[in-house]
Enzyme design. Structure first.
Site, PDB file in Angstrom:
ATOM      1  N   GLU A 156      -4.021   7.375  -4.733  1.00 43.92           N
ATOM      2  CA  GLU A 156      -4.223   6.816  -6.081  1.00 43.92           C
ATOM      3  C   GLU A 156      -5.492   7.404  -6.696  1.00 43.92           C
ATOM      4  O   GLU A 156      -6.468   7.613  -5.990  1.00 43.92           O
ATOM      5  CB  GLU A 156      -4.384   5.286  -5.988  1.00 43.92           C
ATOM      6  CG  GLU A 156      -3.102   4.600  -5.598  1.00 43.92           C
ATOM      7  CD  GLU A 156      -3.259   3.082  -5.441  1.00 43.92           C
ATOM      8  OE1 GLU A 156      -4.284   2.533  -5.866  1.00 43.92           O
ATOM      9  OE2 GLU A 156      -2.352   2.470  -4.893  1.00 43.92           O
ATOM     10  N   ARG A 171       0.838  -1.200   0.000  1.00 42.07           N
ATOM     11  CA  ARG A 171       0.000   0.000   0.000  1.00 42.07           C
ATOM     12  C   ARG A 171       0.873   1.250   0.000  1.00 42.07           C
ATOM     13  O   ARG A 171       1.910   1.298   0.660  1.00 42.07           O
ATOM     14  CB  ARG A 171      -0.908   0.045   1.242  1.00 42.07           C
ATOM     15  CG  ARG A 171      -2.104  -0.899   1.200  1.00 42.07           C
ATOM     16  CD  ARG A 171      -3.174  -0.463   0.192  1.00 42.07           C
ATOM     17  NE  ARG A 171      -4.326  -1.362   0.208  1.00 42.07           N
ATOM     18  CZ  ARG A 171      -4.508  -2.397  -0.612  1.00 42.07           C
ATOM     19  NH1 ARG A 171      -3.598  -2.689  -1.521  1.00 42.07           N
ATOM     20  NH2 ARG A 171      -5.603  -3.134  -0.533  1.00 42.07           N
ATOM     21  N   HIS A 203      -1.516  -0.191  -9.860  1.00 42.39           N
ATOM     22  CA  HIS A 203      -2.193  -1.070  -8.897  1.00 42.39           C
ATOM     23  C   HIS A 203      -2.775  -2.331  -9.570  1.00 42.39           C
ATOM     24  O   HIS A 203      -3.984  -2.528  -9.637  1.00 42.39           O
ATOM     25  CB  HIS A 203      -3.304  -0.312  -8.153  1.00 42.39           C
ATOM     26  CG  HIS A 203      -3.647  -0.929  -6.837  1.00 42.39           C
ATOM     27  ND1 HIS A 203      -4.027  -0.193  -5.738  1.00 42.39           N
ATOM     28  CD2 HIS A 203      -3.672  -2.230  -6.428  1.00 42.39           C
ATOM     29  CE1 HIS A 203      -4.265  -1.009  -4.724  1.00 42.39           C
ATOM     30  NE2 HIS A 203      -4.062  -2.252  -5.121  1.00 42.39           N
TER      31      HIS A 203
END
Ligand code: NAP
Length: 317
Positions: free
Chosen positions: A265, A236, A283
């Protein structure tokens, strides 16, 4: 049939399963719902199937209708949900462990290879054309014999370790608790991050984002690494202080990064775009069809199990 709000569009096979299992409310346009929209749309629902793009903070959870008994997150990470706030309201929170570990470990390895072997620069040169093979062209770092530090040797970390061993890497790790010999498989345990980082030629971040791990890579800790180390993050973005990492890249203290996840993000720190040795992905950790179906199936099963029995093996709060 139980009424369930599914906040993001799922793969068709998963939506078919949801239709057979519940009375679902789908997000056909895959719109990113605001927190107030989630609250409004969950009226009359028994549960919500959320994804990591839904910020289920204290205020949102406190304003959910009383009928909501479960928030089933379509991810193994649950940093997007305030677990305590949910617990106080008697709302169970579940996640989707195991089913995404292989796919995410593959991306973890891709980040290591991409960063060490200068894949970002290689792709750019190949597309631009005009490059010339030569003995010293785009020389990267070979993995054979190098030390891989794993921060968070859990399900994904152990799978990355297994593949990395086959590439000749020597595994070191830090968790709050040392693993059993069967799980460690010869990896060297470090009881603190200073000790781990100081032997990490390459680091793979695989721990969850929590209050304890937030900004674990920062101005001070980046200095613990050997000069020219490579840092990769498949976990993360919150674990990394971007300014500190970008500064270390610019100073060549850190040779390269491989990143799949970011703070804020999809608006990652633009400093990364200026760094040639940054191998960055959007991601993609769990992004394979089989894995996404398995995750959605598990998220649906978690709701079903909890609403039928009042408990669920993947409950995290
Ligand atoms: P896991 O099995 O729970 O492993 C997490 C590991 O981190 C454990 O070994 C744990 O050991 C360690 N850890 C936890 N808190 C720590 C701390 N404060 N300091 C040091 N180590 C700590 O989880 P997983 O299934 O491997 O998933 C790991 C993370 O990957 C998830 O939380 C998620 O955020 C991320 N992820 C990303 C993607 C992606 O798309 N890129 C996909 C899936 C998962 P101890 O408890 O002993 O400390």
């Amino acid at each position: 049939m139980k009424k369930i709000l599914i906040t993001r569009k799922l793969i068709k096979e998963s939506e078919d399963k949801a239709t057979k299992t519940f009375d679902p409310i789908f997000n056909t346009n895959d719109e990113l719902y605001s927190q107030s929209k989630v609250i409004q749309m969950s009226k009359g629902c028994d549960g919500i199937l959320t994804s990591l793009t839904d910020k289920m903070d204290q205020e949102t959870i406190n304003n959910l209708p009383d009928t909501i008994k479960i928030i089933s997150n379509f991810a193994v990470g649950f940093g997007n949900i305030d677990l305590e706030a949910a617990k106080k309201r008697g709302i169970a929170v579940t996640n989707t462990p195991e089913v995404l570990s292989d796919a995410t470990a593959e991306i973890g390895i891709l980040l290591i290879l991409g960063a060490c072997r200068r894949a970002a620069e290689g792709i750019e040169s190949a597309r631009e054309g005009g490059w010339k093979w030569s003995a010293d062209y785009l020389i990267g770092k070979q993995l054979t014999g190098t030390r891989l530090g794993i921060l968070g040797m859990g399900r994904i970390g152990q799978k990355i370790a297994k593949i990395a061993r086959s590439l000749g890497m020597i595994i070191h790790y830090h968790n709050r608790s040392k693993l059993s010999d069967e799980k460690e498989l010869g990896a060297v345990y470090h009881k603190d991050i200073k000790s781990l980082f100081s032997v990490s030629d390459v680091l793979s971040i695989c721990c969850p984002a929590t209050k304890e791990t937030e900004n674990m890579i920062n101005k001070e800790t980046v200095e613990f690494f050997p000069k020219g180390a490579v840092i990769t993050n498949v976990a993360r973005g919150d674990i990394v202080d971007d300014e500190a990492l970008i500064d270390a890249l610019n100073r060549r203290k850190i040779y390269a990064v491989g990143l799949d996840v970011y703070k804020n993000e999809p608006n990652l720190n633009p400093g990364y775009f200026k760094i040639k040795s940054a191998f960055i992905l959007p991601h993609l950790g769990s992004a394979t069809k089989d894995t996404r179906i398995a995750m959605a199936n598990l998220a649906i099963d978690n709701i079903n199990e909890f609403l039928k029995t009042g408990n669920c093996k993947n409950k995290v709060n």
